[in-house]
Design a protein around this motif. Structure first.
Motif, mmCIF file in Angstrom:
data_model
loop_
_atom_site.group_PDB
_atom_site.id
_atom_site.type_symbol
_atom_site.label_atom_id
_atom_site.label_comp_id
_atom_site.label_asym_id
_atom_site.label_seq_id
_atom_site.Cartn_x
_atom_site.Cartn_y
_atom_site.Cartn_z
ATOM 1 N N ALA A 1 0.822 -1.206 0.000
ATOM 2 C CA ALA A 1 0.000 0.000 0.000
ATOM 3 C C ALA A 1 0.859 1.261 0.000
ATOM 4 O O ALA A 1 0.555 2.241 -0.688
ATOM 5 N N GLU A 2 1.944 1.229 0.758
ATOM 6 C CA GLU A 2 2.825 2.386 0.836
ATOM 7 C C GLU A 2 3.632 2.571 -0.447
ATOM 8 O O GLU A 2 3.786 3.693 -0.952
ATOM 9 N N ALA A 3 4.146 1.466 -0.994
ATOM 10 C CA ALA A 3 5.064 1.557 -2.122
ATOM 11 C C ALA A 3 4.361 1.733 -3.459
ATOM 12 O O ALA A 3 4.876 2.409 -4.354
ATOM 13 N N ARG A 4 3.169 1.141 -3.611
ATOM 14 C CA ARG A 4 2.541 1.129 -4.924
ATOM 15 C C ARG A 4 1.304 2.008 -5.012
ATOM 16 O O ARG A 4 0.738 2.166 -6.081
ATOM 17 N N GLY A 5 0.857 2.518 -3.886
ATOM 18 C CA GLY A 5 -0.259 3.457 -3.927
ATOM 19 C C GLY A 5 -1.622 2.814 -3.989
ATOM 20 O O GLY A 5 -2.634 3.510 -4.120
#
Length: 379
Positions: free
Chosen positions: A306-310
């Motif tokens: 969720a943080e890295a790929r949005g």
């Protein structure tokens, strides 16, 4: 978030149209009710072979001894809009491969879907992950990497393809040295690229697990990549590691021919999990502790995606309450509530999911039927 699932002749499901409106979906039902089949269908909406790794011939519902043509489709609601993903058997019957559609249009390659969706799962079969061969742990690790780096699957597939060709040539005993050198060059390049992606995932995942914000009350864990290529990459530039691996493969041709396979390559990697409070490897832990370590890992991984790929992944947890005591179950539910992911849970006992009342969409599964829990009269 997956807001609607459609199934047609998929395993035990003749027809299903199910709406989902919550970030947590809990499905209860007796063994054989089709709960795992439903999760498998969801897993097939993303790239890969799904949570069972089954063959195409196994997906279609069987009638009169014949497998029917099948299809699965999902509607996804995201901050960037709504889209539909569909997959199934080739409707024209001209291909044995699974076909995909995105908003009704053909998808050229499965990897193209990785820009839209990431799916991670835990199944009861994975409870023996630390007692079985390294290949299962490596597949688990590669699924985690793939969800973060969509090109990783291509690197692994290219390495394995070159290795298979090399194995066949060596077995024949009359291989052209130039041909072997070309295959060994491909093995070296793709092995180093795949290993670098594995190392990157392990480092980023360990940072999230060390923070502890995503894993809640589950034990702190550390993942280790057990791999000679990975160890070399920690000490040398990638090109130097490629050169060394290429030379080792050339030198080891006679030995590999006798053994029937390559002694070096990306296929020799393994994954280890360490229970940090006990400073103990997972294989030395109890069954319940191993389950808790795997849950800790996938929770951290979901937060990392969720943080890295949005966008948040789908988390499929089949019979997740098995081997968890009440305190651990409550800890899992609390972690899922705060997790930036949509979670699907299954179990045989609806009472296990009672703490999620008012939070989750709860369903009751019976063979071929899925209804909201409230309609069964049980609370």
């Amino acid at each position: 978030m997956l807001t609607r699932l459609l199934l047609q002749d998929f395993r035990s499901w003749q027809v299903l149209e199910a709406p989902f409106n919550a970030p947590i979906i809990a499905i209860a039902g007796e063994n054989g009710a089709g709960k795992t089949n439903l999760l498998e269908a969801i897993s097939l909406l993303g790239p890969g072979r799904g949570l069972r790794g089954a063959r195409m011939s196994e997906y279609g519902r069987r009638t009169d001894g014949q497998a029917r043509s099948w299809a699965a489709a999902g509607r996804f609601q995201t901050p960037h809009g709504t889209y539909d993903i569909g997959t199934g058997a080739d409707p024209d019957g001209t291909s044995e491969r699974r076909v995909f559609r995105l908003d009704g249009q053909p998808v050229r390659a499965q990897a193209d879907l990785a820009d839209r969706i990431a799916i991670v799962w835990l199944t009861p079969q994975m409870d023996r992950l630390f007692q079985e061969s390294a290949s299962g742990r490596r597949r688990f690790l590669d699924r985690l990497v793939w969800a973060l780096e969509p090109t990783h699957a291509r690197e692994v597939a290219a390495h394995d393809n070159a290795m298979s060709q090399r194995n066949r040539l060596l077995a024949g005993g009359r291989a052209d040295p130039a041909w072997l050198a070309g295959l060994e060059d491909a093995m070296a390049r793709h092995a180093v690229a795949a290993t670098a992606a594995r190392r990157g995932l392990v480092a980023r995942l360990n940072a999230v697990m060390a923070a502890g914000t995503a894993t809640g009350a589950f034990p702190a864990a550390r993942m280790d990549l057990v791999c000679p290529i990975g160890a070399a990459l920690a000490e040398q530039p990638a090109l130097a590691v490629e050169d060394a691996l290429r030379a080792a493969l050339a030198e080891g041709r006679r030995r590999d021919a006798a053994a029937g396979g390559a002694a070096r390559g990306a296929h020799r990697a393994d994954m280890a999990l360490i229970h940090l409070p006990k400073d103990q490897p997972a294989e030395m832990c109890s069954t319940g502790e191993q389950k808790a370590l795997l849950i800790s890992t996938v929770l951290a991984h979901a937060a990392l995606i969720a943080e890295a790929r949005g966008f948040a992944p789908l988390l499929l947890l089949d019979e997740v309450a098995a081997h968890l005591d009440q305190a651990r179950r409550e800890a899992l539910f609390a972690a899922l509530v705060t997790l930036p992911a949509q979670s699907f849970l299954t179990g045989t006992d609806s009472e296990v999911f009672r703490p999620l009342q008012g939070i989750a969409d709860r369903f009751r599964a019976t063979p071929g039927i899925l209804v909201p829990e409230a309609e069964t009269g049980s609370r």
